[in-house]
Structures are given as C-alpha cells and as structure tokens.
Design a protein around this motif. Structure first.
Motif, PDB file in Angstrom:
ATOM      1  N   TYR A 132       0.836  -1.195   0.000  1.00 37.96           N
ATOM      2  CA  TYR A 132       0.000   0.000   0.000  1.00 37.96           C
ATOM      3  C   TYR A 132       0.872   1.247   0.000  1.00 37.96           C
ATOM      4  O   TYR A 132       1.836   1.318   0.753  1.00 37.96           O
ATOM      5  CB  TYR A 132      -0.885   0.036   1.243  1.00 37.96           C
ATOM      6  N   GLU A 133       0.496   2.235  -0.834  1.00 34.27           N
ATOM      7  CA  GLU A 133       1.256   3.490  -0.810  1.00 34.27           C
ATOM      8  C   GLU A 133       0.901   4.306   0.428  1.00 34.27           C
ATOM      9  O   GLU A 133       1.725   5.023   0.967  1.00 34.27           O
ATOM     10  CB  GLU A 133       0.989   4.283  -2.092  1.00 34.27           C
ATOM     11  N   ILE A 165      -0.605   7.158  10.186  1.00 37.55           N
ATOM     12  CA  ILE A 165      -0.749   6.775   8.773  1.00 37.55           C
ATOM     13  C   ILE A 165       0.047   7.755   7.910  1.00 37.55           C
ATOM     14  O   ILE A 165      -0.025   8.963   8.099  1.00 37.55           O
ATOM     15  CB  ILE A 165      -2.229   6.766   8.352  1.00 37.55           C
ATOM     16  N   LEU A 166       0.827   7.193   6.981  1.00 33.02           N
ATOM     17  CA  LEU A 166       1.718   8.049   6.190  1.00 33.02           C
ATOM     18  C   LEU A 166       1.853   7.492   4.783  1.00 33.02           C
ATOM     19  O   LEU A 166       1.411   6.375   4.503  1.00 33.02           O
ATOM     20  CB  LEU A 166       3.095   8.092   6.860  1.00 33.02           C
ATOM     21  N   LEU A 167       2.451   8.290   3.899  1.00 35.69           N
ATOM     22  CA  LEU A 167       2.805   7.756   2.586  1.00 35.69           C
ATOM     23  C   LEU A 167       4.095   6.974   2.795  1.00 35.69           C
ATOM     24  O   LEU A 167       5.051   7.497   3.373  1.00 35.69           O
ATOM     25  CB  LEU A 167       3.021   8.886   1.584  1.00 35.69           C
ATOM     26  N   ARG A 168       4.144   5.735   2.358  1.00 38.66           N
ATOM     27  CA  ARG A 168       5.290   4.885   2.671  1.00 38.66           C
ATOM     28  C   ARG A 168       6.581   5.503   2.142  1.00 38.66           C
ATOM     29  O   ARG A 168       6.595   6.099   1.057  1.00 38.66           O
ATOM     30  CB  ARG A 168       5.098   3.475   2.120  1.00 38.66           C
ATOM     31  N   THR A 169       7.638   5.354   2.922  1.00 35.33           N
ATOM     32  CA  THR A 169       8.908   5.976   2.555  1.00 35.33           C
ATOM     33  C   THR A 169       9.801   5.012   1.806  1.00 35.33           C
ATOM     34  O   THR A 169      10.848   5.389   1.289  1.00 35.33           O
ATOM     35  CB  THR A 169       9.657   6.441   3.813  1.00 35.33           C
ATOM     36  N   HIS A 170       9.422   3.734   1.809  1.00 30.62           N
ATOM     37  CA  HIS A 170      10.169   2.715   1.063  1.00 30.62           C
ATOM     38  C   HIS A 170       9.245   1.528   0.812  1.00 30.62           C
ATOM     39  O   HIS A 170       8.105   1.511   1.302  1.00 30.62           O
ATOM     40  CB  HIS A 170      11.453   2.293   1.802  1.00 30.62           C
ATOM     41  N   THR A 171       9.698   0.563   0.026  1.00 31.99           N
ATOM     42  CA  THR A 171       8.851  -0.612  -0.231  1.00 31.99           C
ATOM     43  C   THR A 171       9.035  -1.680   0.850  1.00 31.99           C
ATOM     44  O   THR A 171       8.386  -2.721   0.800  1.00 31.99           O
ATOM     45  CB  THR A 171       9.147  -1.202  -1.632  1.00 31.99           C
ATOM     46  N   SER A 172       9.881  -1.408   1.853  1.00 26.78           N
ATOM     47  CA  SER A 172      10.135  -2.406   2.889  1.00 26.78           C
ATOM     48  C   SER A 172       8.898  -2.820   3.705  1.00 26.78           C
ATOM     49  O   SER A 172       8.861  -3.955   4.189  1.00 26.78           O
ATOM     50  CB  SER A 172      11.256  -1.929   3.818  1.00 26.78           C
ATOM     51  N   CYS A 192       8.993  -6.596  -4.767  1.00 26.89           N
ATOM     52  CA  CYS A 192       7.860  -5.679  -4.577  1.00 26.89           C
ATOM     53  C   CYS A 192       8.192  -4.339  -5.213  1.00 26.89           C
ATOM     54  O   CYS A 192       8.911  -3.533  -4.628  1.00 26.89           O
ATOM     55  CB  CYS A 192       7.595  -5.443  -3.092  1.00 26.89           C
ATOM     56  N   PRO A 193       7.710  -4.098  -6.415  1.00 29.82           N
ATOM     57  CA  PRO A 193       7.933  -2.789  -7.043  1.00 29.82           C
ATOM     58  C   PRO A 193       6.843  -1.812  -6.606  1.00 29.82           C
ATOM     59  O   PRO A 193       5.731  -2.243  -6.292  1.00 29.82           O
ATOM     60  CB  PRO A 193       7.778  -3.097  -8.533  1.00 29.82           C
ATOM     61  N   GLY A 194       7.156  -0.536  -6.577  1.00 32.98           N
ATOM     62  CA  GLY A 194       6.099   0.423  -6.260  1.00 32.98           C
ATOM     63  C   GLY A 194       6.620   1.823  -6.010  1.00 32.98           C
ATOM     64  O   GLY A 194       7.830   2.065  -5.959  1.00 32.98           O
TER      65      GLY A 194
END
Ligand code: PHE
Length: 350
Positions: A132-133, A165-172, A192-194
C-alpha cells in the motif's frame, strides 16, 4: 380563357421564371393558389355570373389552376434536384488527402526497467507482491525495527496523513506484511515494485515521489553469499555480462549486517568516467541479512529461519542506463522526453 386569365397566366409565368429558390416559389404559390390568392379570387367571381355561364367559367378557372400547379411542381422538382446536387458537391470527400495517423506512444523508462527487473527475478522463482502506498507507521517503521523514537527515522521523513498513517517511505513495509501473513512458515521469495514518498526538496537527483523495488528471501540456511550471488547474476543480466559486484558495510535498522551494493561501471568498465564519478563503481542498492528482530516481530523463529533483503531504485538505474540527467524528466510526462523511448519492432529502443 378570358382575357383576365390569360394576363394572369402570363404574369405568373414571368414571375416564375425569375424564381431560383423554394422559399420564393412557395410565396408565389400562396400569391396565386392560396386562400386569398389570385386564382382563388377568380373563383369567387362566380357568384356574379348567371347559372348558364358558371360551368364554363369554372372549368376555365380550373384549367388555369391546373396549369399553374403543374408549372410550380415542375420548378419544385428542378430546385430540389439542384439542391441535392449542390449538397453532394459540397460533401465530396477528397480521398487523396493524407489520413490522420495514429501516434505510437512510448513507455516510461522506469516501467521498462521495472519490467526487466521483474522478468529477471520471476525467472529465479520470485513472486511479485504489491503493498500500500498509504501505509501504517507500524509496517513502514516499527515492524522493521524502527521504533517511534529511533533516530534513523530522520533519514526518511514522510508525508503524514495522521499520527499513525503516512505515505510509505520505502517498499520495505511489504516485507513486514508478507512475513506476518506467512505465520512463521517459510520459504518467502518476493519482489515488490512500487512508488514511495519522502519529504525531500526536489532537484535533479531527488524527487518527493520515486520508485523502488524491494526483494526478500527468507528460508532455512540463507546466507550473505546467497545475497551476493543473486545480485551478481542480477547485475550481469541488467547491466551486461562483464559487471562485477562489490559489497560495502552500511547500516539499515532492519538488516544486520547491512551493505551498500556497487556494480562496476558499465560505461568505462571500471577505469573511471563521468557516470561513476571517476570511481569505477556505481552504487545501485541497499541490502543486508534480515534483522532477527524483524523476523521475530513477524512471527518467525530467527534461530530456524534467516533471510536477505535488498531495495533498489529503478529511477537511478534508468537514469544511468539511458543517460538521463534529471530525475524530474521521469515524472513530468513530457511527450518529447517519453517519445525517445518508443520501442522498435526488434524489441529495442529508437
Ligand atoms: N528500504 C531501504 C531504503 O529505502 C533499502 C533497503 C531495503 C535496505 C532492504 C536493506 C534492505 O533505503
């Protein structure tokens, strides 16, 4: 015909001959044949005639009416034929004009790189996972061994939707979610691309939104050499068969040990140039062995299981591979830029 009728007929014919459109023709019809028209007026004269005279007179008026009606119908047919011809002439299609061609679009270089990388890892048996972004603080940080007060959070300031809740800072976070869903059972082998987000001021090499590809392998007996071997194969596949890989010690809270991974420069082959900033090496990703805390938090027994993880930026790979100088070109959808990456029929680029 009486004198009056003859004059009327002549006068009508003269007027008719000057008419060239159906509106005027209609007006003329009303003038002669309408309720108050001239021919109708002649009929009304009947009442002034004797009984003997009436039939002959009536017949004459009828003849005149018929003649006039016939003339009108004739011109009407002529006018509508002319109108049709004019319409056809105006709508003629010039089949010799050049047609409108379909523009062939190009795909964004990031998508190409992501697809190449996906293909490579699918070939090694990896599964693609998307997360999830808009992510929870727990998966973006805490489950990755970055508790609330951890100073390493500063490296990844983000856009917060709320406290948690935040916009993810990495795909980890996809690592943390996938491990948790496995309920302590391996193996796990995912990429996991994104899109990811950071509170960076945008410049030629930084964008507040960019792309990452995460990789995670967890199983029994996974070692650092497995990571190195995998990345070596990867570098040769994506950057050319002569590439070499170098690991340098680094730090990430969710891996231990952690490494930065460099590949030998594909432009100068290691002798030093502007792409590798004269070092002969290009840094392409961060990686390491999954930290036991991360495994344990997700329900894995870290004595039984181990794993490696890596995270890379396809934006940077695309910039290096295609010689793109400003990361913002990748995200601003300028067709003059994108059109340079139109595929050719043999599968390459223009
Ligand atoms: N998530 C790290 C980053 O964005 C990269 C990374 C992924 C490092 C996996 C190690 C393991 O900087």
């Amino acid at each position: 015909m009486t004198q009056v009728m003859e004059t009327m007929q002549l006068e009508f014919s003269e007027k008719l001959s000057a008419i060239d459109n159906s509106k005027a023709l209609n007006e003329l019809r009303v003038e002669y044949l309408g309720k108050k028209g001239k021919v109708t007026g002649l009929m009304k004269e009947m009442k002034n005639l004797s009984n003997e005279e009436r039939p002959a007179y009536g017949q004459k008026v009828n003849e005149l009416r018929n003649t006039i009606e016939g003339q009108i119908a004739e011109l009407e047919a002529e006018l509508s034929k002319k109108a049709l011809e004019e319409k056809l002439a105006a709508e003629t299609i010039d089949v010799t004009l050049p047609g409108r061609t379909l523009e062939i679009g190009g795909s964004n270089p990031i998508d190409r790189i992501v697809e190449d990388i996906e293909d490579f890892f699918i070939g090694l048996g990896y599964e693609i996972k998307e997360g999830y972004e808009v992510e929870q603080d727990y998966y973006n940080f805490e489950a990755l061994n970055l508790p609330k007060s951890h100073p390493a959070r500063d490296m990844q300031d983000s856009f917060y939707i709320s406290e948690d809740i935040l916009l993810r800072t990495h795909t980890s976070p996809v690592q943390a979610r996938t491990l948790e869903a496995q309920k302590g059972e391996g193996p796990v082998k995912i990429i996991c691309p994104g899109k990811v987000y950071r509170r960076d001021s945008d410049d030629a090499t930084h964008s507040h939104q960019f792309t990452q590809i995460e990789g995670l392998v967890v199983d029994k007996n996974i070692r650092l050499s497995d990571l190195k071997g995998t990345l070596e194969l990867f570098a040769k596949e994506i950057f050319g068969s002569e590439r070499e890989v170098r690991l340098r010690p680094s730090y990430f809270p969710f891996t231990e040990p952690s490494v930065e991974v460099d590949i030998s420069c594909f432009k100068c082959k290691g002798s030093g140039c502007n792409v590798c900033k004269q070092t002969g090496w290009i840094e392409i990703l961060g990686a390491g062995m999954v930290h036991p805390n991360v495994l344990e938090m997700a329900g894995f027994d870290s004595k039984e299981y181990s794993g490696f993880a890596f995270g890379m930026g396809p934006d940077r790979v695309a910039m290096l591979k295609y010689g793109i100088e400003d990361i913002r070109h990748l995200y601003t959808n300028d067709l003059r830029f994108i059109d340079q990456f139109i595929p050719t029929e043999d599968g390459g680029e223009q």
